[in-house]
Write a protein that holds these residues in place. Structure first.
Motif, PDB file in Angstrom:
ATOM      1  N   GLY A  19      23.379  13.042   5.838  1.00 26.17           N
ATOM      2  CA  GLY A  19      23.892  12.219   5.176  1.00 26.17           C
ATOM      3  C   GLY A  19      24.503  11.200   5.344  1.00 26.17           C
ATOM      4  O   GLY A  19      24.494  10.804   4.110  1.00 26.17           O
ATOM      5  N   SER A  22      21.573   9.725   3.685  1.00 27.79           N
ATOM      6  CA  SER A  22      22.560   9.999   1.720  1.00 27.79           C
ATOM      7  C   SER A  22      23.131   8.814   1.143  1.00 27.79           C
ATOM      8  O   SER A  22      23.134   8.549   0.049  1.00 27.79           O
ATOM      9  CB  SER A  22      22.502  11.195   1.424  1.00 27.79           C
ATOM     10  N   VAL A  55      20.328  13.190  -0.194  1.00 26.33           N
ATOM     11  CA  VAL A  55      21.051  14.042  -0.682  1.00 26.33           C
ATOM     12  C   VAL A  55      20.782  15.758  -0.450  1.00 26.33           C
ATOM     13  O   VAL A  55      21.676  16.706  -0.637  1.00 26.33           O
ATOM     14  CB  VAL A  55      21.346  13.973  -2.115  1.00 26.33           C
ATOM     15  N   PHE A  56      19.015  15.950  -1.690  1.00 20.96           N
ATOM     16  CA  PHE A  56      18.686  17.461  -1.884  1.00 20.96           C
ATOM     17  C   PHE A  56      18.836  18.261  -0.088  1.00 20.96           C
ATOM     18  O   PHE A  56      19.607  19.067  -0.311  1.00 20.96           O
ATOM     19  CB  PHE A  56      17.894  17.591  -2.179  1.00 20.96           C
ATOM     20  N   THR A  58      20.865  17.914   2.640  1.00 16.70           N
ATOM     21  CA  THR A  58      21.772  17.471   2.966  1.00 16.70           C
ATOM     22  C   THR A  58      22.455  18.865   2.648  1.00 16.70           C
ATOM     23  O   THR A  58      23.212  19.621   2.929  1.00 16.70           O
ATOM     24  CB  THR A  58      22.428  15.790   2.698  1.00 16.70           C
ATOM     25  N   TYR A  59      22.272  18.693   1.213  1.00 15.47           N
ATOM     26  CA  TYR A  59      23.045  19.656   0.701  1.00 15.47           C
ATOM     27  C   TYR A  59      22.538  21.521   0.611  1.00 15.47           C
ATOM     28  O   TYR A  59      23.269  21.956   1.475  1.00 15.47           O
ATOM     29  CB  TYR A  59      22.988  19.471  -0.287  1.00 15.47           C
ATOM     30  N   THR A  60      21.213  21.511   0.660  1.00 16.33           N
ATOM     31  CA  THR A  60      20.417  22.453   1.458  1.00 16.33           C
ATOM     32  C   THR A  60      21.234  23.154   2.941  1.00 16.33           C
ATOM     33  O   THR A  60      21.063  24.398   3.209  1.00 16.33           O
ATOM     34  CB  THR A  60      19.323  22.891   1.524  1.00 16.33           C
ATOM     35  N   VAL A  62      23.903  22.496   4.213  1.00  9.58           N
ATOM     36  CA  VAL A  62      25.276  22.292   4.160  1.00  9.58           C
ATOM     37  C   VAL A  62      25.527  23.477   3.555  1.00  9.58           C
ATOM     38  O   VAL A  62      25.877  24.977   3.853  1.00  9.58           O
ATOM     39  CB  VAL A  62      26.515  21.259   3.732  1.00  9.58           C
ATOM     40  N   ARG A  63      24.726  24.292   2.809  1.00 10.50           N
ATOM     41  CA  ARG A  63      24.667  25.403   1.971  1.00 10.50           C
ATOM     42  C   ARG A  63      24.754  26.792   3.083  1.00 10.50           C
ATOM     43  O   ARG A  63      24.583  27.592   2.788  1.00 10.50           O
ATOM     44  CB  ARG A  63      24.058  25.297   1.081  1.00 10.50           C
ATOM     45  N   ALA A  68      18.563  28.246   0.467  1.00  6.85           N
ATOM     46  CA  ALA A  68      18.684  27.093   1.062  1.00  6.85           C
ATOM     47  C   ALA A  68      17.451  27.093   2.685  1.00  6.85           C
ATOM     48  O   ALA A  68      17.120  25.281   1.855  1.00  6.85           O
ATOM     49  CB  ALA A  68      19.718  26.352   1.577  1.00  6.85           C
TER      50      ALA A  68
END
Length: 134
Positions: A19, A22, A55-56, A58-60, A62-63, A68
């Protein structure tokens, strides 16, 4: 988030570090592309690519979930290849980079976090794999 398994324990630290990276990479690349893109287009484009990767991932993280985890694992491996390639390129042909990228000199400007983060991510994501039902 915790129920999905990727953002627990060391994974939570990875989410935090990705994060932060990012925010740093997005901010840096947006400013550089908006104000001085003509000065070092390759470097600024590579910084933007690093931002998208961070960013990708971080998103995965968290998801969560198995899909993911697999996507993050592939992306961490690609990130490591990118850091090693760009890091070597910036050392071998410094003239090609009038300004640094996030991955220049293996992430020297970021205390080598860009080269350590994907390795740590790969190790964590491999350990976080759920055992298949017997």
């Amino acid at each position: 988030m915790a129920g999905r398994g990727l953002a627990r324990g060391p994974g939570l630290l990875l989410v935090w570090l990705y994060g932060v990276m990012s925010v740093g990479a997005v901010s840096r690349s947006v400013l550089q592309i908006a104000t001085e893109f003509d000065r070092a287009p390759l470097a600024y484009t590579l910084s933007a690519l690093a931002a998208v990767v961070y960013v990708f991932i971080t998103y995965t993280l968290v998801r969560g979930g198995e899909t993911a985890r697999k996507a993050a694992l592939v992306c961490c491996a690609a990130e490591l290849v990118g850091v090693l390639t760009v890091g070597t390129w910036t050392l071998a042909a410094p003239g090609a980079f009038p300004d640094a990228t996030v991955w220049s000199d293996y992430g020297y400007g970021y205390v080598f976090i860009p080269v350590l983060l994907p390795v740590t991510g790969i190790v964590w994501l491999r350990k976080a794999k759920r055992p298949s039902p017997a």
